[in-house]
Design a protein around this motif. Structure first.
Motif, PDB file in Angstrom:
ATOM      1  N   ALA A 218      -0.318   1.993 -15.896  1.00 49.13           N
ATOM      2  CA  ALA A 218       0.672   1.195 -15.169  1.00 49.13           C
ATOM      3  C   ALA A 218       1.765   0.640 -16.068  1.00 49.13           C
ATOM      4  O   ALA A 218       2.856   0.314 -15.593  1.00 49.13           O
ATOM      5  CB  ALA A 218      -0.027   0.042 -14.444  1.00 49.13           C
ATOM      6  N   SER A 219       1.484   0.529 -17.369  1.00 51.43           N
ATOM      7  CA  SER A 219       2.375  -0.199 -18.264  1.00 51.43           C
ATOM      8  C   SER A 219       3.739   0.470 -18.422  1.00 51.43           C
ATOM      9  O   SER A 219       3.848   1.693 -18.513  1.00 51.43           O
ATOM     10  CB  SER A 219       1.719  -0.353 -19.636  1.00 51.43           C
ATOM     11  OG  SER A 219       2.588  -1.002 -20.535  1.00 51.43           O
TER      12      SER A 219
ATOM     13  N   LEU B  61      -0.848  -4.097  -9.849  1.00 54.68           N
ATOM     14  CA  LEU B  61      -0.151  -3.577  -8.676  1.00 54.68           C
ATOM     15  C   LEU B  61       1.357  -3.665  -8.862  1.00 54.68           C
ATOM     16  O   LEU B  61       2.093  -2.699  -8.623  1.00 54.68           O
ATOM     17  CB  LEU B  61      -0.592  -4.340  -7.434  1.00 54.68           C
ATOM     18  CG  LEU B  61       0.149  -3.995  -6.126  1.00 54.68           C
ATOM     19  CD1 LEU B  61      -0.078  -2.538  -5.749  1.00 54.68           C
ATOM     20  CD2 LEU B  61      -0.287  -4.921  -4.997  1.00 54.68           C
ATOM     21  N   ARG B  62       1.841  -4.837  -9.283  1.00 54.38           N
ATOM     22  CA  ARG B  62       3.285  -5.007  -9.466  1.00 54.38           C
ATOM     23  C   ARG B  62       3.824  -4.084 -10.547  1.00 54.38           C
ATOM     24  O   ARG B  62       4.907  -3.503 -10.402  1.00 54.38           O
ATOM     25  CB  ARG B  62       3.603  -6.465  -9.796  1.00 54.38           C
ATOM     26  CG  ARG B  62       3.460  -7.409  -8.618  1.00 54.38           C
ATOM     27  CD  ARG B  62       4.104  -8.748  -8.915  1.00 54.38           C
ATOM     28  NE  ARG B  62       3.402  -9.453  -9.974  1.00 54.38           N
ATOM     29  CZ  ARG B  62       2.404 -10.311  -9.767  1.00 54.38           C
ATOM     30  NH1 ARG B  62       2.000 -10.554  -8.523  1.00 54.38           N
ATOM     31  NH2 ARG B  62       1.805 -10.918 -10.779  1.00 54.38           N
ATOM     32  N   GLU B  63       3.060  -3.916 -11.638  1.00 53.49           N
ATOM     33  CA  GLU B  63       3.552  -3.072 -12.717  1.00 53.49           C
ATOM     34  C   GLU B  63       3.510  -1.599 -12.324  1.00 53.49           C
ATOM     35  O   GLU B  63       4.380  -0.820 -12.714  1.00 53.49           O
ATOM     36  CB  GLU B  63       2.733  -3.307 -13.990  1.00 53.49           C
ATOM     37  CG  GLU B  63       3.383  -2.729 -15.229  1.00 53.49           C
ATOM     38  CD  GLU B  63       2.898  -3.375 -16.510  1.00 53.49           C
ATOM     39  OE1 GLU B  63       3.567  -3.207 -17.538  1.00 53.49           O
ATOM     40  OE2 GLU B  63       1.845  -4.043 -16.473  1.00 53.49           O
TER      41      GLU B  63
ATOM     42  N   TYR C 157       0.835  -1.202   0.000  1.00 50.23           N
ATOM     43  CA  TYR C 157       0.000   0.000   0.000  1.00 50.23           C
ATOM     44  C   TYR C 157       0.870   1.251   0.000  1.00 50.23           C
ATOM     45  O   TYR C 157       0.599   2.218  -0.734  1.00 50.23           O
ATOM     46  CB  TYR C 157      -0.924  -0.027   1.217  1.00 50.23           C
ATOM     47  CG  TYR C 157      -1.847   1.170   1.328  1.00 50.23           C
ATOM     48  CD1 TYR C 157      -3.074   1.177   0.686  1.00 50.23           C
ATOM     49  CD2 TYR C 157      -1.484   2.290   2.077  1.00 50.23           C
ATOM     50  CE1 TYR C 157      -3.931   2.270   0.784  1.00 50.23           C
ATOM     51  CE2 TYR C 157      -2.326   3.391   2.186  1.00 50.23           C
ATOM     52  CZ  TYR C 157      -3.542   3.377   1.537  1.00 50.23           C
ATOM     53  OH  TYR C 157      -4.383   4.463   1.635  1.00 50.23           O
ATOM     54  N   ARG C 158       1.930   1.228   0.803  1.00 48.40           N
ATOM     55  CA  ARG C 158       2.821   2.395   0.862  1.00 48.40           C
ATOM     56  C   ARG C 158       3.525   2.610  -0.477  1.00 48.40           C
ATOM     57  O   ARG C 158       3.652   3.752  -0.942  1.00 48.40           O
ATOM     58  CB  ARG C 158       3.853   2.192   1.978  1.00 48.40           C
ATOM     59  CG  ARG C 158       3.275   2.271   3.396  1.00 48.40           C
ATOM     60  CD  ARG C 158       4.381   2.279   4.431  1.00 48.40           C
ATOM     61  NE  ARG C 158       3.848   2.477   5.780  1.00 48.40           N
ATOM     62  CZ  ARG C 158       3.630   1.498   6.654  1.00 48.40           C
ATOM     63  NH1 ARG C 158       3.921   0.233   6.315  1.00 48.40           N
ATOM     64  NH2 ARG C 158       3.142   1.767   7.847  1.00 48.40           N
ATOM     65  N   ARG C 159       3.975   1.547  -1.114  1.00 51.92           N
ATOM     66  CA  ARG C 159       4.645   1.701  -2.409  1.00 51.92           C
ATOM     67  C   ARG C 159       3.682   2.229  -3.469  1.00 51.92           C
ATOM     68  O   ARG C 159       4.051   3.058  -4.302  1.00 51.92           O
ATOM     69  CB  ARG C 159       5.214   0.347  -2.864  1.00 51.92           C
ATOM     70  CG  ARG C 159       6.331  -0.196  -1.978  1.00 51.92           C
ATOM     71  CD  ARG C 159       6.966  -1.431  -2.615  1.00 51.92           C
ATOM     72  NE  ARG C 159       7.883  -2.069  -1.700  1.00 51.92           N
ATOM     73  CZ  ARG C 159       7.669  -3.244  -1.098  1.00 51.92           C
ATOM     74  NH1 ARG C 159       6.540  -3.900  -1.342  1.00 51.92           N
ATOM     75  NH2 ARG C 159       8.554  -3.747  -0.276  1.00 51.92           N
ATOM     76  N   LEU C 160       2.451   1.749  -3.427  1.00 50.84           N
ATOM     77  CA  LEU C 160       1.474   2.166  -4.429  1.00 50.84           C
ATOM     78  C   LEU C 160       1.200   3.657  -4.336  1.00 50.84           C
ATOM     79  O   LEU C 160       1.047   4.331  -5.361  1.00 50.84           O
ATOM     80  CB  LEU C 160       0.173   1.366  -4.238  1.00 50.84           C
ATOM     81  CG  LEU C 160      -0.993   1.694  -5.169  1.00 50.84           C
ATOM     82  CD1 LEU C 160      -0.628   1.398  -6.619  1.00 50.84           C
ATOM     83  CD2 LEU C 160      -2.244   0.907  -4.769  1.00 50.84           C
TER      84      LEU C 160
ATOM     85  N   THR D 240       5.683  -7.398  -3.618  1.00 49.72           N
ATOM     86  CA  THR D 240       4.515  -6.523  -3.712  1.00 49.72           C
ATOM     87  C   THR D 240       3.301  -7.416  -3.949  1.00 49.72           C
ATOM     88  O   THR D 240       3.255  -8.166  -4.922  1.00 49.72           O
ATOM     89  CB  THR D 240       4.673  -5.526  -4.872  1.00 49.72           C
ATOM     90  OG1 THR D 240       5.810  -4.705  -4.618  1.00 49.72           O
ATOM     91  CG2 THR D 240       3.445  -4.654  -5.009  1.00 49.72           C
ATOM     92  N   THR D 241       2.322  -7.352  -3.055  1.00 47.86           N
ATOM     93  CA  THR D 241       1.218  -8.315  -3.117  1.00 47.86           C
ATOM     94  C   THR D 241      -0.079  -7.699  -2.623  1.00 47.86           C
ATOM     95  O   THR D 241      -0.071  -6.758  -1.814  1.00 47.86           O
ATOM     96  CB  THR D 241       1.548  -9.555  -2.269  1.00 47.86           C
ATOM     97  OG1 THR D 241       0.439 -10.450  -2.291  1.00 47.86           O
ATOM     98  CG2 THR D 241       1.853  -9.186  -0.829  1.00 47.86           C
ATOM     99  N   CYS D 242      -1.176  -8.245  -3.111  1.00 42.20           N
ATOM    100  CA  CYS D 242      -2.504  -7.857  -2.616  1.00 42.20           C
ATOM    101  C   CYS D 242      -2.867  -8.612  -1.338  1.00 42.20           C
ATOM    102  O   CYS D 242      -3.794  -8.209  -0.635  1.00 42.20           O
ATOM    103  CB  CYS D 242      -3.564  -8.137  -3.678  1.00 42.20           C
ATOM    104  SG  CYS D 242      -3.427  -7.111  -5.155  1.00 42.20           S
TER     105      CYS D 242
END
Length: 706
Positions: A367-368, A293-295, A141-144, A159-161
């Motif tokens: 995101a891409s 999310l990862r991208e 969440y912080r990275r996003l 990085t995960t949901c």
């Protein structure tokens, strides 16, 4: 299930006591065997009440019952009798004896104290007992949202949901949706989940993503059974955190919904629908969320995100934009750090995503980091269409390269000139567009527009009366017609009276019913051949003028047509419904041999006010370049009314020509028309599979998402 009934079973009492028995239509004995026994219902009433409850009690029995000893007060003269109050009937569906409500019915979760005086929660206060798995979700969440943290910059942390707790067992989310843009609705599975499980949801405002607000009070889940609960959204696009607490058998859990607008009812649901690969929509949502999310977050050594700025073109100054677009702007700045501005020409610094009016960028495009194989390409990509009222997905549209400058097509520019055009890998935008009514009132009579071009006309004749009407209209609308050819199964037999309506000085002549357009084109003098069905209502030449101008404007165009409307009787009124707006590829199959299918979608909904390339135009109303037809190779095979237009269109594409159609004007057909849908009129062996990709790259691709 036992087939025998208890000896004391009383069918009359059972039917009279439970009203759902008569509603079911079953015999009371069968109903008890199938349902009553399972629900714990008694087979008969208590001995002292059984006789009174039975409908078979006679009136004589009632007379023998003792009356009340209290005196009866006489009613005043003229007064209405007092209504007799009936005892309340037992519920249709009752509960087994001893059922504890808390085991199957959800309740409000226990209050949770906020960590700040302003009522907000700190990220570390959520699922504090969850250990490392929940910590990874907090870090994600912080990275996003670019929030500080001790572990944010570490590359060894995933990085995960963190969706594992919500994809299995009794806390599995079976379905989720956005309701009215104000609530997040979750439906949980009915499996056992233990006692004391509480589910809460949190979200933040774009201006302060670190300060989490609880989305309502949360819900305490029953130990078993399905649960349906609505959480009040703080923002329709910001990430959502789901917290499980007090779960017996395992620690607390935390999951991140990085892009909740992908859910049904959300602004980006069309994107999820267009890219769906999993049979379960929720599994597809979680998988797509993990990828995006990862991208979005990226990592060490990852290239920068492709899109660096966003601009909108085609929006009139001072015009009202669709509701919700202001919230999109806030979200773009908070999550992606992008500013969205209005531009007359779409020019912007860096690689700018240029959007048509009333469109929003897709999450995949934002995101891409690999929108194209060529890192320095000018991109054009597919776009999606959704209804603005409920964000319902409608269409997926991919325009060909020649239409990159069209106002309907989103694009990415700013690196190389427009000549370096490349296709994007993912849909670039979602256009919010109301879907027009599929029925159209017949237009009023207008003064005829005269077509000045010299034309040769091929008429596909079905009846003498229809042919006569069409020839009379041609005389008024196309005064410079050079020759009229009649193609009919029986030649000119039976059509002689109709030929008298032809323009003066032009003698219609018959051509073989099996003659191809290639053969006919070699035998005419005019540069343009117009094919007309005698079903065409040619009252006004405006549509024909637009079609001819489109053909002349493009040197590679071999054919041009427009959307056709067919007549239908609705409550004694004539309404017009979409018939054909060109033929499009609709499917590819290799199950029983190579099959490339084509169909006629509703282009007035999918491609309004647009000129677009098609695989083929129908022969009902189309202008053809004579030179393009005459240059075609001789194609063997018997003429078919079903396949002739598709075969001809594909042959023209293979020869380097294009086929165009437009919805800016329409033509009318008399009588009904059934659009073709997912048929293979070409037949096996007509076009080799390696050629399919070449065809698909030269035509507009239209796919329904509903």
């Amino acid at each position: 299930m036992p087939k025998t009934l208890p000896p004391e079973f009383d069918p009359e009492w059972y039917s009279a006591s439970y009203s759902d028995v008569s509603l079911s239509g079953l015999d009371p004995r069968e109903h008890y065997r199938r349902f009553g026994r399972v629900l714990g219902r008694p087979p008969c009433g208590p001995p002292e009440t059984k006789r009174q409850a039975s409908p078979s009690s006679s009136k004589a029995d009632k007379k023998l019952q003792p009356s009340s000893s209290a005196p009866v007060e006489a009613a005043p003269v003229g007064a209405l009798p007092s209504p007799k109050l009936k005892k309340s009937a037992p519920p249709i569906i009752d509960r087994p004896q001893g059922l504890e409500r808390s085991t199957v019915i959800a309740a409000v979760a226990a209050p949770k104290k906020a960590s700040s005086n302003d009522g907000t929660f700190d990220l570390d206060d959520l699922a504090a007992a969850g250990g490392e798995p929940t910590q990874q979700v907090r870090d994600s969440y912080r990275r996003l949202l670019n929030l500080p943290g001790d572990r944010v910059g570490r590359t060894d942390q995933p990085t995960t949901c963190g969706s594992w707790a919500f994809r299995t067992g009794g806390t599995r989310i079976e379905n989720a949706s956005m309701v009215d843009g104000a609530r997040l609705r979750l439906m949980l599975a009915g499996a056992e989940r233990g006692n004391g499980v509480s589910l809460r949801a949190y979200q933040a405002q774009p201006s302060s993503p670190a300060n989490l607000l609880m989305m309502g009070q949360g819900v305490q889940l029953p130990s078993e059974g399905p649960v349906l609960h609505d959480f009040e959204l703080v923002h329709p696009l910001m990430p959502v955190l789901l917290e499980l607490e007090g779960v017996e058998g395992f620690n607390s859990a935390l999951a991140l919904l990085p892009f909740p607008s992908l859910l049904p009812g959300g602004l980006h649901n069309a994107e999820l629908k267009a890219l769906q690969v999993e049979p379960s929509p929720m599994d597809d949502f979680w998988e797509r969320s993990e990828v995006l999310l990862r991208e979005t977050v990226g990592g060490k050594g990852w290239p920068e995100r492709w899109v660096s700025c966003i601009a909108t073109v085609g929006q009139e100054q001072g015009s009202k934009e669709e509701p919700g677009l202001a919230e999109v702007r806030e979200w773009l700045l908070a999550v992606f750090g992008l500013d969205w501005h209005q531009s007359d020409d779409g020019a912007s610094g860096g690689r700018g995503l240029i959007l048509p009016r009333n469109s929003i960028p897709t999450i995949g495009a934002l995101a891409s980091r690999h929108l194209s194989e060529n890192e320095n390409a000018y991109l054009q990509g597919p776009y999606l269409v959704a209804e603005p009222a409920d964000n319902r997905p409608k269409w997926s549209i991919t325009l060909v390269a020649d239409q990159a400058g069209d106002a309907a097509a989103p694009r990415v520019s700013g690196v190389l000139p427009e000549t370096a055009l490349r296709p994007a890998r993912t849909p670039l935008a979602i256009t919010l567009r109301p879907v027009p009514n599929s029925s159209h009132a017949a237009p009023p009579e207008q003064a005829a527009v005269v077509v000045e071009d010299a034309l040769a006309i091929l008429v596909d004749a079905t009846t003498a009366a229809a042919t006569a009407r069409l020839l009379a209209a041609i005389k008024d609308v196309v005064p410079n017609v050079t020759e009229i050819l009649i193609r009919a199964p029986d030649g000119l037999e039976g059509l002689q009276p109709a030929l008298a309506a032809a323009p003066q000085g032009v003698q219609p002549r018959s051509v073989s019913y099996n003659a191809s357009l290639r053969e006919i084109a070699k035998d005419i003098r005019a540069d343009t051949l117009l094919t007309l069905s005698d079903r065409v209502v040619l009252r006004d030449g405006a549509a024909l003028c637009a079609v001819l101008e489109m053909l002349k404007r493009r040197d590679t165009a071999a054919s041009a047509s427009c959307a056709l409307l067919a007549e239908k009787i609705v409550k004694k009124d004539v309404v017009l419904q979409p018939a054909s707006g060109g033929l499009f590829p609709t499917g590819v199959s290799l199950v029983r041999g190579p099959s490339l299918t084509f169909g006629e979608p509703d282009v007035l909904q999918a491609l309004p006010d647009l000129e677009y390339q098609v695989a083929a135009n129908t022969l009902l109303f189309t202008a053809w370049r004579r030179a393009a037809l005459a240059d075609l190779q001789n194609v063997p095979g018997t003429r078919s009314s079903i396949s002739e237009d598709v075969r001809l269109g594909l042959e023209l594409l293979r020869s380097g020509y294009t086929n165009w159609c437009t919805t800016r004007v329409t033509a009318r057909l008399s009588g009904p028309y059934a659009p073709r849908d997912e048929i293979d009129p070409v037949g096996p062996g007509f076009m080799a599979v390696p050629r399919w990709e070449d065809v698909l790259g030269k035509v507009t691709l239209v796919r329904e998402l509903f």
